[in-house]
Write a protein that holds these residues in place. Structure first.
Motif, PDB file in Angstrom:
ATOM      1  N   CYS A 142       0.841  -1.208   0.000  1.00  0.00           N
ATOM      2  CA  CYS A 142       0.000   0.000   0.000  1.00  0.00           C
ATOM      3  C   CYS A 142       0.872   1.253   0.000  1.00  0.00           C
ATOM      4  O   CYS A 142       0.621   2.194  -0.758  1.00  0.00           O
ATOM      5  N   GLU A 193       2.370   1.745  -3.449  1.00  0.00           N
ATOM      6  CA  GLU A 193       1.407   2.290  -4.403  1.00  0.00           C
ATOM      7  C   GLU A 193       1.158   3.777  -4.170  1.00  0.00           C
ATOM      8  O   GLU A 193       0.853   4.515  -5.109  1.00  0.00           O
ATOM      9  N   GLN A 194       1.295   4.224  -2.936  1.00  0.00           N
ATOM     10  CA  GLN A 194       1.084   5.631  -2.595  1.00  0.00           C
ATOM     11  C   GLN A 194       2.345   6.468  -2.806  1.00  0.00           C
ATOM     12  O   GLN A 194       2.331   7.674  -2.587  1.00  0.00           O
TER      13      GLN A 194
END
Length: 85
Positions: A24, A27-28
């Motif tokens: 996560c 992806e950020q």
């Protein structure tokens, strides 16, 4: 990580949680946070499952992705500033 608190720190589920959180962050674009979580995931999953387990290989692949993103950021020049044409 909430669920990880009730499990032993070297449980495979804990490693999987760190892997997910690292993905996560990746992806950020939060590369430093991704690095911390992916390193921890590799450490925990290796301890829980052994170095040759497929889940450890998945984390290794994620770490490779992270390394490639870091290199791409170093090579890619910053966006040019608009000149007001």
């Amino acid at each position: 990580v909430g669920a990880a608190k009730s499990l032993p720190p070297t449980h495979a589920i804990v490693g999987s949680i760190f892997h997910r959180r690292g993905l996560c962050s990746l992806e950020q674009g939060r590369l430093d946070a991704a690095q911390v979580d992916l390193d921890r995931a590799r450490e925990v999953l290796t301890a829980a499952l052994g170095p040759d387990h497929p889940r450890v290989a998945q984390v290794q692949a994620s770490l490779l992705d992270l390394k490639q993103l870091r290199r791409a950021k170093e090579v890619t020049p910053a966006d040019p500033t608009p000149t007001g044409e």
